[in-house]
Design a protein around this motif. Structure first.
Motif, PDB file in Angstrom:
ATOM      1  N   LYS A 229     -44.281 -50.608  97.783  1.00 40.56           N
ATOM      2  CA  LYS A 229     -43.094 -50.093  97.668  1.00 40.56           C
ATOM      3  C   LYS A 229     -42.154 -50.861  96.807  1.00 40.56           C
ATOM      4  O   LYS A 229     -41.386 -50.438  95.956  1.00 40.56           O
ATOM      5  N   LEU A 232     -43.061 -50.172  92.989  1.00 41.43           N
ATOM      6  CA  LEU A 232     -43.054 -48.694  92.455  1.00 41.43           C
ATOM      7  C   LEU A 232     -42.012 -48.450  91.357  1.00 41.43           C
ATOM      8  O   LEU A 232     -42.613 -47.776  90.589  1.00 41.43           O
ATOM      9  N   ASN A 236     -43.678 -47.019  87.686  1.00 43.77           N
ATOM     10  CA  ASN A 236     -43.254 -45.916  86.850  1.00 43.77           C
ATOM     11  C   ASN A 236     -43.097 -46.238  85.434  1.00 43.77           C
ATOM     12  O   ASN A 236     -43.245 -45.362  84.652  1.00 43.77           O
TER      13      ASN A 236
END
Ligand code: FAD
Length: 388
Positions: A229, A232, A236
């Motif tokens: 998390k 993340l 990307n």
């Protein structure tokens, strides 16, 4: 909307292009047997390229996603193994060290990344768990003021060359994605073993990396929970950088195809004179430009991280476009395209990687599909997402 590079971006691209076309092109076949492209890496370090995503305070350039993508694209036009090695220095692992490592490690390691003296390796994939990160088994257990790590990672790039391994591991056996953290392991740490070699069709070698009762001090545990998390956004970014390599490979193959069809005579004229061949080139060109539009736009949303939906869309399209375009470049070369005599077969082999790593096409299609049916796009289509 502005579709032109500014002067600084243009100068940067031109200097990397000069090096890549002038030197890397001729050397490209050398790295197809798994040899690490040290010569190229040292020259890129001299240009400052290895530290392009390292913050300026550690001697890097601190470049945004778009500029980083432009540089990788230039290198990939001629040499996939070199582009992949540079991605290793500019990707998630650099971000982990820059953002999460204690000052003592950042100050020691990041200048060495910039100079090319410390190659970074990221260890996520395990023999039974690639996409399925919830099933990682590598585990770090506290023992006094130290941590003991056991586990096996596989398909790991640059494991033999790495000075630092950025390893995703379960912390104290906590299950699920939430239980995943991240530890930094330096080369030479007792219990670290680089074993089995896989030679890839792209040219590079991948390895298995084992941690056998390996101990690190507490400061090396840089993410203690929810590692995925937390990262993340960085993933990307990777979804823009991986396809920038695909875009470069497709462009490199396209350039070779155009050159070849102008020169190769059959039935008394260059094959460029046949409409069937020109149509192939037209399709290759439009696919490259469509991918460029998607990818640059995804990079353009980065502030500092790209939009996840656009990055996923750009990645899936660009990765798959590169396989088609490099394949067609081989086709117009006829049988010679299948040999090492011409670069196109090499570029095709590199292009096959993109859709496998950094978020495979199947999982990203899932992400894209979920967003489409989520309701966000029901009424106004793309306008509802606020991109325009
Ligand atoms: C050149 C190269 C370099 C690499 N370097 C590294 C590295 O440095 N570090 C590292 O950690 N790893 C590295 N990898 C490994 C890579 O990240 C994994 O291969 C990737 O994450 C996929 O995992 P997997 O191979 O286990 O495939 P799996 O997860 O087993 O997937 C197999 C297939 O199932 C598909 N699939 C998965 N989920 C779904 C779903 N929900 N629906 C439909 N289909 C699905 C996948 O897309 C794939 O097509 C590298 C791989 C390559 C080829």
């Amino acid at each position: 909307m502005e579709f032109k590079l500014n002067d600084e971006q243009r100068r940067m691209v031109e200097s990397v292009r000069e090096l890549a076309q002038g030197k890397f092109r001729q050397r490209a076949l050398r790295w197809m047997d798994g040899t690490f492209p040290w010569e190229n890496i040292k020259e890129l370090a001299e240009l400052g390229v290895l530290g392009m995503t390292v913050p300026e305070e550690y001697g890097g350039m601190g470049l945004p996603v778009f500029e980083t993508a432009l540089i990788l694209e230039e290198i990939a036009k001629v040499c996939y193994p070199t582009a992949m090695a540079v991605l290793g220095e500019a990707g998630v692992q650099t971000r982990v060290i820059s953002h999460y490592a204690p000052a003592s490690i950042r100050e020691r390691i990041l200048p060495q990344v910039v100079s090319g003296d410390c190659i970074l390796s990221i260890c996520m994939t395990e023999p039974h768990a690639g996409t399925d990160v919830r099933n990682y088994r590598t585990n770090a257990v506290r023992k006094g003021d130290r941590w003991v790590i056991n586990g096996v990672k596989t398909l790991i790039s640059r494991a033999e060359e790495a000075g630092m391994f950025v390893v995703f591991t379960r912390i104290e056996g906590k299950p699920g994605r939430e239980g995943i953290g991240c530890v930094l392991i330096e080369k030479g740490t007792p219990g670290l073993e680089v074993t089995g070699t896989y030679h890839t069709m792209g040219g590079e070698n991948l390895h298995e990396v084992q941690f056998n009762d390996l101990e690190v001090p507490d400061e090396n545990i840089v993410i203690r929970e929810d590692g995925f998390k937390k990262l993340l956004n960085a993933f990307n970014t990777q979804r823009c950088l991986n396809p920038s390599i695909s875009l470069g490979l497709a462009e490199g193959a396209f350039d070779e195809a155009v050159k070849y069809v102008r020169e190769r005579p059959i039935f008394g004229k260059p094959i460029a004179d046949f409409q069937g061949i020109r149509w192939k080139l037209a399709d290759m060109y439009k696919d490259i430009e469509a991918a460029r539009g998607l990818l640059y736009r995804a990079c353009w949303t980065a502030n500092p991280f790209p939009d996840p939906f656009l990055a996923a869309t750009a990645k899936v399209f660009t990765n798959e476009m590169a396989i088609r375009v490099t394949g067609e470049a081989i086709q117009v070369h006829g049988g010679f395209g299948f040999t090492d005599e011409y670069p196109v077969s090499r570029l095709y082999r590199g292009a096959r990687y993109g859709s496998l790593g950094g978020g495979a096409s199947e999982t990203l299609r899932d992400l894209i599909g979920r967003k489409i049916v989520s309701g966000d796009m029901d009424t106004d289509g793309i306008l509802a997402l606020g991109y325009f």
